[in-house]
Scaffold this motif. Sequence first.
Motif, short mmCIF file in Angstrom:
data_model
loop_
_atom_site.label_atom_id
_atom_site.label_comp_id
_atom_site.label_asym_id
_atom_site.label_seq_id
_atom_site.Cartn_x
_atom_site.Cartn_y
_atom_site.Cartn_z
N ALA A 79 0.81 -1.58 -0.01
CA ALA A 79 0.01 0.00 -0.03
C ALA A 79 0.93 1.30 0.06
O ALA A 79 2.06 1.21 0.65
CB ALA A 79 -1.09 -0.03 1.16
N GLY A 97 -4.25 6.62 -1.08
CA GLY A 97 -5.63 6.01 -1.09
C GLY A 97 -6.24 6.08 -2.78
O GLY A 97 -7.39 5.97 -2.69
N SER A 99 -4.33 5.40 -6.46
CA SER A 99 -4.07 4.23 -7.26
C SER A 99 -2.77 3.54 -6.66
O SER A 99 -1.91 2.84 -7.34
CB SER A 99 -3.67 4.56 -8.72
OG SER A 99 -2.56 5.40 -8.64
N ASP A 100 -2.66 3.53 -5.26
CA ASP A 100 -1.37 2.91 -4.51
C ASP A 100 -1.92 1.69 -3.75
O ASP A 100 -1.39 1.77 -2.50
CB ASP A 100 -0.88 4.13 -3.79
CG ASP A 100 -1.62 4.89 -2.75
OD1 ASP A 100 -2.83 4.55 -2.84
OD2 ASP A 100 -1.40 5.47 -1.99
N TRP A 101 -2.99 1.10 -3.95
CA TRP A 101 -3.73 0.06 -3.12
C TRP A 101 -2.76 -1.15 -3.14
O TRP A 101 -2.03 -1.43 -3.87
CB TRP A 101 -5.18 -0.21 -3.58
CG TRP A 101 -5.21 -0.86 -5.00
CD1 TRP A 101 -4.66 -2.08 -5.56
CD2 TRP A 101 -5.45 -0.03 -6.23
NE1 TRP A 101 -5.01 -2.21 -6.66
CE2 TRP A 101 -5.40 -0.92 -7.48
CE3 TRP A 101 -5.72 1.21 -6.45
CZ2 TRP A 101 -5.71 -0.64 -8.54
CZ3 TRP A 101 -6.22 1.62 -7.73
CH2 TRP A 101 -6.14 0.67 -8.75
N ASN A 125 -6.42 -7.88 -3.96
CA ASN A 125 -5.94 -6.37 -3.94
C ASN A 125 -7.23 -5.96 -3.03
O ASN A 125 -8.06 -6.51 -2.82
CB ASN A 125 -5.80 -5.67 -5.25
CG ASN A 125 -7.11 -5.97 -6.12
OD1 ASN A 125 -8.21 -5.53 -5.64
ND2 ASN A 125 -6.93 -6.54 -7.15
N ASP A 126 -6.89 -4.63 -2.67
CA ASP A 126 -7.82 -3.85 -1.67
C ASP A 126 -8.19 -2.40 -2.33
O ASP A 126 -7.12 -1.62 -1.45
CB ASP A 126 -7.83 -3.90 -0.27
CG ASP A 126 -8.45 -3.26 0.69
OD1 ASP A 126 -9.70 -2.91 -0.14
OD2 ASP A 126 -8.72 -3.41 1.74
N VAL A 127 -8.84 -2.19 -3.26
CA VAL A 127 -8.74 -0.76 -3.95
C VAL A 127 -9.32 0.11 -2.94
O VAL A 127 -8.64 1.29 -2.96
CB VAL A 127 -9.61 -0.94 -5.17
CG1 VAL A 127 -9.85 0.67 -5.83
CG2 VAL A 127 -9.05 -1.95 -6.27
N SER A 128 -10.17 -0.18 -2.20
CA SER A 128 -10.60 0.79 -0.95
C SER A 128 -9.97 0.65 0.48
O SER A 128 -10.63 0.86 1.29
CB SER A 128 -12.11 0.61 -0.82
OG SER A 128 -12.80 0.58 -2.11
N TYR A 129 -8.72 0.21 0.35
CA TYR A 129 -7.95 0.21 1.44
C TYR A 129 -7.97 1.33 2.44
O TYR A 129 -7.97 1.11 3.85
CB TYR A 129 -6.48 -0.48 1.30
CG TYR A 129 -5.44 0.91 0.94
CD1 TYR A 129 -4.68 1.29 1.96
CD2 TYR A 129 -5.44 1.36 -0.31
CE1 TYR A 129 -3.89 2.32 1.63
CE2 TYR A 129 -4.73 2.37 -0.67
CZ TYR A 129 -3.52 2.62 0.36
OH TYR A 129 -2.93 3.73 0.11
N TYR A 145 -2.67 -2.92 6.17
CA TYR A 145 -3.43 -3.10 4.86
C TYR A 145 -3.42 -4.32 4.03
O TYR A 145 -4.10 -5.12 3.79
CB TYR A 145 -3.17 -1.92 3.94
CG TYR A 145 -3.47 -0.56 4.58
CD1 TYR A 145 -4.69 -0.19 5.09
CD2 TYR A 145 -2.63 0.43 4.84
CE1 TYR A 145 -5.07 1.06 5.77
CE2 TYR A 145 -2.83 1.59 5.48
CZ TYR A 145 -4.07 1.95 5.90
OH TYR A 145 -4.40 2.89 6.32
#
Length: 164
Positions: A79, A97, A99-101, A125-129, A145
């Motif tokens: 992350a 928060g 494009s760095d998930w 992956n966790d786009v909404s981390y 994360y």
Amino acid sequence: MKSLIAKAAIAAVFALGAGAASAAVTVNYVNMDQFADLPSTDWEREEVLKGLADYIKKLGADLPAGQDLTINIYNVDLAGREYPGNRASGDMRVLEGKSDWPLIELQYSLSANGQVIDSGTAQINDVSYMNRMMKRSQETDRLRYEKRMLQAWFKKTFLDKKPG
């Protein structure tokens, strides 16, 4: 006194038997030099890879006794983004928060009694981390994360599956 020693010996035998029946988890890193994002210093990189492997092994403790899990990790993208710092302060990881998930690519194989019972590949992956609640106790963990993402994947892939 003999009774106490006998009880301790019996407890030790049961403890050894329980340890032998528990799940074994093996984590391998494949082509680490091609991973998308790891810290630049050797000691930090080693700390991150050990932290991820240890956490996966901890998750594996919830597998049924006698099952063995092998995970081969092909890519790690932590992350945030790392920006080089000066020698004294080291590098700095910035979490935006956007494009760095976090992302981890892996292949897994779950076996019991020498037979593969589940296998596959995953791009976790966790786009909404940054938009999820975090336990206060996890706020200082540098891999918080990635660990949360791995925990959700592990639960969905291995623990929530219904047999048959």
